[in-house]
Scaffold this motif. Sequence first.
Motif, short mmCIF file in Angstrom:
data_model
loop_
_atom_site.label_atom_id
_atom_site.label_comp_id
_atom_site.label_asym_id
_atom_site.label_seq_id
_atom_site.Cartn_x
_atom_site.Cartn_y
_atom_site.Cartn_z
N LEU A 129 6.04 3.35 1.04
CA LEU A 129 7.48 3.56 1.18
C LEU A 129 7.94 4.87 0.56
O LEU A 129 8.93 5.46 1.01
CB LEU A 129 8.24 2.40 0.54
N LEU A 130 7.25 5.35 -0.47
CA LEU A 130 7.64 6.59 -1.14
C LEU A 130 6.60 7.70 -0.95
O LEU A 130 6.63 8.70 -1.65
CB LEU A 130 7.85 6.33 -2.64
N GLY A 131 5.72 7.52 0.02
CA GLY A 131 4.66 8.49 0.21
C GLY A 131 4.82 9.33 1.46
O GLY A 131 5.65 9.03 2.33
N PRO A 132 4.03 10.38 1.57
CA PRO A 132 4.09 11.24 2.74
C PRO A 132 3.62 10.56 4.02
O PRO A 132 3.87 11.05 5.12
CB PRO A 132 3.17 12.41 2.36
N ALA A 153 6.89 -13.21 1.73
CA ALA A 153 5.46 -12.96 1.57
C ALA A 153 5.03 -11.73 2.36
O ALA A 153 4.22 -10.92 1.89
CB ALA A 153 4.66 -14.17 2.00
N ALA A 154 5.57 -11.57 3.56
CA ALA A 154 5.21 -10.43 4.41
C ALA A 154 5.64 -9.11 3.76
O ALA A 154 4.92 -8.11 3.83
CB ALA A 154 5.85 -10.57 5.78
N LEU A 155 6.80 -9.11 3.12
CA LEU A 155 7.28 -7.89 2.46
C LEU A 155 6.53 -7.60 1.17
O LEU A 155 6.35 -6.44 0.78
CB LEU A 155 8.78 -8.01 2.16
N LEU A 156 6.07 -8.65 0.49
CA LEU A 156 5.33 -8.47 -0.75
C LEU A 156 3.88 -8.05 -0.51
O LEU A 156 3.25 -7.48 -1.39
CB LEU A 156 5.33 -9.78 -1.55
N ASP A 157 3.37 -8.33 0.67
CA ASP A 157 1.97 -8.01 0.99
C ASP A 157 1.80 -6.50 1.09
O ASP A 157 2.30 -5.87 2.02
CB ASP A 157 1.58 -8.69 2.30
N GLN A 158 1.06 -5.93 0.15
CA GLN A 158 0.89 -4.48 0.11
C GLN A 158 0.09 -3.95 1.30
O GLN A 158 0.08 -2.75 1.57
CB GLN A 158 0.19 -4.07 -1.19
N ARG A 159 -0.55 -4.83 2.05
CA ARG A 159 -1.26 -4.42 3.26
C ARG A 159 -0.29 -4.11 4.39
O ARG A 159 -0.65 -3.43 5.35
CB ARG A 159 -2.24 -5.52 3.69
N ASN A 160 0.93 -4.61 4.29
CA ASN A 160 1.94 -4.35 5.31
C ASN A 160 2.72 -3.08 5.02
O ASN A 160 2.92 -2.24 5.90
CB ASN A 160 2.90 -5.54 5.41
N LEU A 161 3.22 -2.98 3.82
CA LEU A 161 3.89 -1.77 3.35
C LEU A 161 3.76 -1.76 1.84
O LEU A 161 3.87 -2.80 1.19
CB LEU A 161 5.35 -1.70 3.80
N ALA A 162 3.47 -0.59 1.28
CA ALA A 162 3.11 -0.49 -0.12
C ALA A 162 4.29 -0.04 -0.98
O ALA A 162 4.94 0.96 -0.67
CB ALA A 162 1.94 0.49 -0.30
#
Length: 274
Positions: A129-132, A153-162
């Motif tokens: 979310l804060l990366g290039p 759970a989907a939003l917390l899953d770092q595999r979906n968005l970090a």
Amino acid sequence: MPEGDTVYRAAAHLHEALAGSVVTRAELRVPRYSAAARSLVGCKITSVTPRGKHLLTNFDDGRVLHTHLGMDGSWRIARSGQRPRVAHHLIRAALETNRTIALGLELSVVELLTSDEATARLGHLGPDLLGPDWDPSAALARIQQKPSREIAAALLDQRNLAGLGNEYVTELCFLRGLDPHTPVGEVRDIPRLIELAHRLITVNRDRVERTTTGNLRRGQRSWVFSRDGQPCRRCGSTILRETHASGSETSSDPNATTRISYRCPHCQPQSGNT
């Protein structure tokens, strides 16, 4: 609570303090890497970069110190020779140059890796979310792969968005009027939810006082997070304390691990899935 914005600031401060300097002392209080830490002496720190909730300290010999703050971790920076006043047993990593000392306290992960190992170690992460590499379309596609999964759970899953942690996810669900248990497939306008997540974490990345309400006063910074038993700021209903899936559940048990959730029963009507 360390989330992507906290890690972003930590990386910026560490980069400013350490990048371009040569290591004069290094200590990693992890049995697997304690001996290897001494070989960092003489290496130049080229950069410190964030990746979601992960911190990467890069050295000119190609190695990478990978750390994760977990729930309680932090980095303290001081002038070399002026060690910060911290309890000795909390220190898990120490990097010193001729001008700066950085101490990693209560870190949940401390690993000294090659650049290839670091790439593989974090290869599972979704767009940052804060990366290039931020790509909302890629995040959307990953989230929608499991339409029956709880949106929290989907939003917390770092595999979906970090980068998102429980505070942001709880607040996002309130702002979009969602019960955190709502299945992904029943959430209307997920792109707008993702865009809101990006906007919230971006506006908070450069300030210590995280806020989702826009109010920086103590006790006024969140809508529902950690406000169970208090009145909703919108409707006055009593905020409930519940649980939702953590985002790191196993395939055999989707609710094997849970996180504390907060919800307004009026602004976030209970999902039929609960």
